[in-house]
Design a protein around this motif. Structure first.
Motif, short mmCIF file in Angstrom:
data_model
loop_
_atom_site.label_atom_id
_atom_site.label_comp_id
_atom_site.label_asym_id
_atom_site.label_seq_id
_atom_site.Cartn_x
_atom_site.Cartn_y
_atom_site.Cartn_z
N ASN A 14 28.00 31.76 47.93
CA ASN A 14 29.30 31.99 47.31
C ASN A 14 29.15 32.87 46.08
OD1 ASN A 14 30.77 30.38 49.12
ND2 ASN A 14 30.31 28.52 47.97
N ARG A 15 30.18 33.67 45.82
CA ARG A 15 30.25 34.45 44.60
C ARG A 15 31.57 34.12 43.91
NH1 ARG A 15 28.06 40.28 45.04
NH2 ARG A 15 26.17 39.01 44.97
N SER A 16 31.51 33.75 42.66
CA SER A 16 32.69 33.28 41.95
C SER A 16 32.91 34.04 40.65
CB SER A 16 32.57 31.78 41.64
OG SER A 16 32.44 31.02 42.83
N GLY A 17 34.16 34.11 40.23
CA GLY A 17 34.51 34.74 38.97
C GLY A 17 35.70 34.05 38.35
N VAL A 18 35.84 34.19 37.06
CA VAL A 18 36.95 33.58 36.34
C VAL A 18 38.26 34.23 36.76
CG1 VAL A 18 37.98 33.19 34.07
CG2 VAL A 18 35.49 33.00 34.37
N PHE A 19 39.25 33.41 37.02
CA PHE A 19 40.58 33.88 37.41
C PHE A 19 41.58 33.47 36.34
CE2 PHE A 19 44.72 32.61 39.11
CZ PHE A 19 45.12 33.74 39.79
N SER A 20 42.43 34.40 35.95
CA SER A 20 43.49 34.07 35.00
C SER A 20 44.76 34.81 35.41
CB SER A 20 43.10 34.46 33.57
OG SER A 20 42.88 35.86 33.47
N ALA A 21 45.92 34.26 35.07
CA ALA A 21 47.18 34.90 35.46
C ALA A 21 48.29 34.46 34.52
CB ALA A 21 47.53 34.53 36.90
N SER A 22 49.29 35.31 34.39
CA SER A 22 50.45 34.99 33.56
C SER A 22 51.73 35.28 34.35
CB SER A 22 50.44 35.81 32.27
OG SER A 22 50.40 37.19 32.54
N PRO A 33 37.20 39.31 36.42
CA PRO A 33 36.26 40.25 35.80
C PRO A 33 35.26 40.82 36.81
CG PRO A 33 35.59 38.00 35.32
CD PRO A 33 36.91 37.91 36.04
N THR A 34 34.85 42.09 36.60
CA THR A 34 33.82 42.73 37.42
C THR A 34 32.86 43.50 36.52
OG1 THR A 34 34.84 44.91 37.72
CG2 THR A 34 35.64 43.13 39.13
N LEU A 35 31.90 44.17 37.13
CA LEU A 35 30.91 44.95 36.38
C LEU A 35 31.52 46.14 35.65
CD1 LEU A 35 27.93 45.05 38.92
CD2 LEU A 35 28.10 43.68 36.85
N ILE A 36 32.69 46.60 36.11
CA ILE A 36 33.29 47.78 35.47
C ILE A 36 34.61 47.43 34.77
CG2 ILE A 36 32.19 49.31 37.14
CD1 ILE A 36 34.91 49.73 38.45
N GLY A 37 34.82 46.15 34.54
CA GLY A 37 36.03 45.72 33.83
C GLY A 37 36.88 44.80 34.68
N PRO A 38 37.90 44.20 34.09
CA PRO A 38 38.75 43.27 34.84
C PRO A 38 39.61 43.98 35.87
CG PRO A 38 39.64 43.62 32.64
CD PRO A 38 38.30 44.30 32.67
N ILE A 39 39.74 43.38 37.04
CA ILE A 39 40.63 43.89 38.08
C ILE A 39 41.98 43.19 37.94
CG2 ILE A 39 41.12 43.89 40.54
CD1 ILE A 39 38.24 44.23 41.12
N PRO A 40 43.04 43.95 37.65
CA PRO A 40 44.37 43.35 37.63
C PRO A 40 45.02 43.44 39.01
CG PRO A 40 44.50 45.57 36.76
CD PRO A 40 43.06 45.34 37.17
N PHE A 41 45.74 42.41 39.38
CA PHE A 41 46.51 42.45 40.62
C PHE A 41 47.70 41.51 40.47
CE2 PHE A 41 43.06 39.39 41.14
CZ PHE A 41 43.67 38.26 41.68
N ASN A 42 48.64 41.62 41.41
CA ASN A 42 49.88 40.85 41.31
C ASN A 42 50.03 39.90 42.48
OD1 ASN A 42 50.80 43.93 40.24
ND2 ASN A 42 51.22 42.22 38.88
N LEU A 43 50.50 38.71 42.18
CA LEU A 43 50.83 37.70 43.16
C LEU A 43 52.30 37.33 43.00
CD1 LEU A 43 47.77 35.29 42.77
CD2 LEU A 43 48.06 37.06 44.51
N GLU A 44 52.96 37.06 44.10
CA GLU A 44 54.32 36.53 44.05
C GLU A 44 54.31 35.16 44.71
OE1 GLU A 44 58.96 37.50 45.31
OE2 GLU A 44 57.38 38.99 45.67
#
Length: 406
Positions: free
Chosen positions: A108-116, A33-44
């Protein structure tokens, strides 16, 4: 006795099953999550026995992250060069945890991380149709929180609702961006291990309006753009130069072995030398270093040397040297990289007082065989910029041919 053996066997079987690592191979769609909404990205993620490899996927780019391992019930993904990490619990094709990034002031700056697991799209599935097409070039202006405005060029290609591209600025580019046209909006994102980029704007015919941009969890800028196939930026060879009163470029800094290196060393006499101003924390420098390493390998007969001047978050060798060595190993940089100073541009200007300023990481100073400054190139247009990268490569090779045959 038999009953005891059965209990022990059952316990050992349960313990083995509880310690079995969950299946994590495949493409993951992650969000922070960020100030302007969640940032989606992809991991392999690819596993082979205990070896775990994690890659950030951004359009055409597949960028391997530094390290990954299981500890207790959590997957740890570390981006050591960038002082960032993800720690997440894995359960039934889901990950939940924390993304943490160390800042320049060591906080440090931290944010919630989630992935499916199994989702490869960014904002919406690419099967959905798009009402607008943003392909082409856009003249863009970004406005920082304090009101400073800087120009950029947006370059995008679109297939269906899927968009790839980047923004070029006078100090570099925003690397490989990937996203979608969603209704009447353009949405782009990127994760490269240190930056989490999110761009949003409304599409109004040939204009992009009400744009918002974030490059970290708690920072944002505004932006707007207009379609312009002739969009331009200032000449990158004119932005940094030798100040009046200085007749040459010189320096003396230590490498990670503690050895003092300078242009007067025998190794560099009579040779063309490129001096690369960079930092181990800098993704644009990463792209430029990859290019230089490849060029050196392909042109051993040119008798060209490169020296990197690293400006790091701390000048403490115990902190900076491992970062520099990690960067060199990661990108195969066999040339010298010296610790030149702190990342702060005011400090960098003190380390290199003959320059009018250190405007950008990276910046390259081209020295001929007599070590006269022949050109200073500010920034780097990396492979994510398409035709601009091709133009840079062509111009670089042409100029190097000139320098090496004089």
């Amino acid at each position: 006795m038999r009953k005891l053996l059965l209990i022990v066997s059952a316990f050992l079987l349960w313990q083995c099953e509880s310690e079995e690592k969950p299946s994590i191979d495949g493409i993951w769609r992650a969000e922070v999550p960020t100030l302007i909404g969640p940032i989606p990205f992809n991991l392999e993620i690819e596993t082979s026995g205990d070896l775990i490899k994690v890659f950030a996927i951004n359009g055409e780019e597949k960028l391997e992250l530094d390290n990954a391992f299981f500890k207790n019930d959590s997957l740890h993904i570390t981006m050591e060069v960038f002082d960032a990490k993800i720690v997440a619990h894995v359960d039934d094709k889901k990950m939940t945890g924390i993304y943490t990034k160390k800042l320049d002031n060591n906080s440090n700056r931290s944010g919630v991380f989630s992935a499916s697991l199994g989702d490869s799209y960014r904002f919406i599935p690419s099967s959905e149709t798009a009402e607008y097409d943003v392909s082409g070039k856009w003249q863009v202006s970004f406005t920082e929180p304090e009101g400073k405005v800087y120009p950029a060029i947006g370059v995008f290609t679109q297939e269906g609702n899927k968009v790839n591209g980047t923004f070029l600025t006078s100090t570099g580019d925003y690397r490989f961006l990937n996203g979608n046209v969603v209704g009447d909006s353009l949405k782009l994102s990127c994760f490269d291990g240190t930056h989490i980029f999110l761009f949003k704007a409304k599409i109004n015919k040939n204009r992009l309006e009400g744009g918002r941009f974030t490059s970290s969890l708690l920072y944002k800028e505004t932006w707007e753009g207009v379609k312009d196939e002739n969009a331009k930026l200032p000449d990158p060879d004119s932005l940094t130069y030798i100040k009046g009163g200085f007749d040459k470029f010189e320096f003396s800094f230590k490498n990670t072995k503690g050895e003092t290196i300078s242009l007067s060393d025998e190794k560099y006499k009579g040779k063309v030398v490129l001096v690369q101003i960079l930092g181990s924390w800098c993704p644009n420098c990463m792209d430029e270093s990859k290019f230089y390493v490849k060029w050196l390998k392909e042109n051993p007969e040119k008798n060209v040397e490169i020296i990197g001047l690293a400006f790091e978050k701390s000048t403490d060798p115990a902190f900076a040297y491992p970062k520099i060595n990690k960067m060199k190993k990661r990108f195969g940089m066999e040339y010298e990289v010296l610790l030149a100073g702190a990342i702060n541009k005011e400090e960098a200007n003190k380390s290199l007082p003959m320059l009018n300023h250190v405007m950008s990481y990276p910046t390259t100073i081209y020295l001929d065989q007599k070590h006269r400054v022949r050109k200073i190139h500010t920034g780097f247009s990396g492979p994510g910029t398409g035709e601009y990268y091709a133009q840079f490569v062509e111009g670089f090779e042409r100029f190097m041919e000139l320098l090496t045959v004089e």
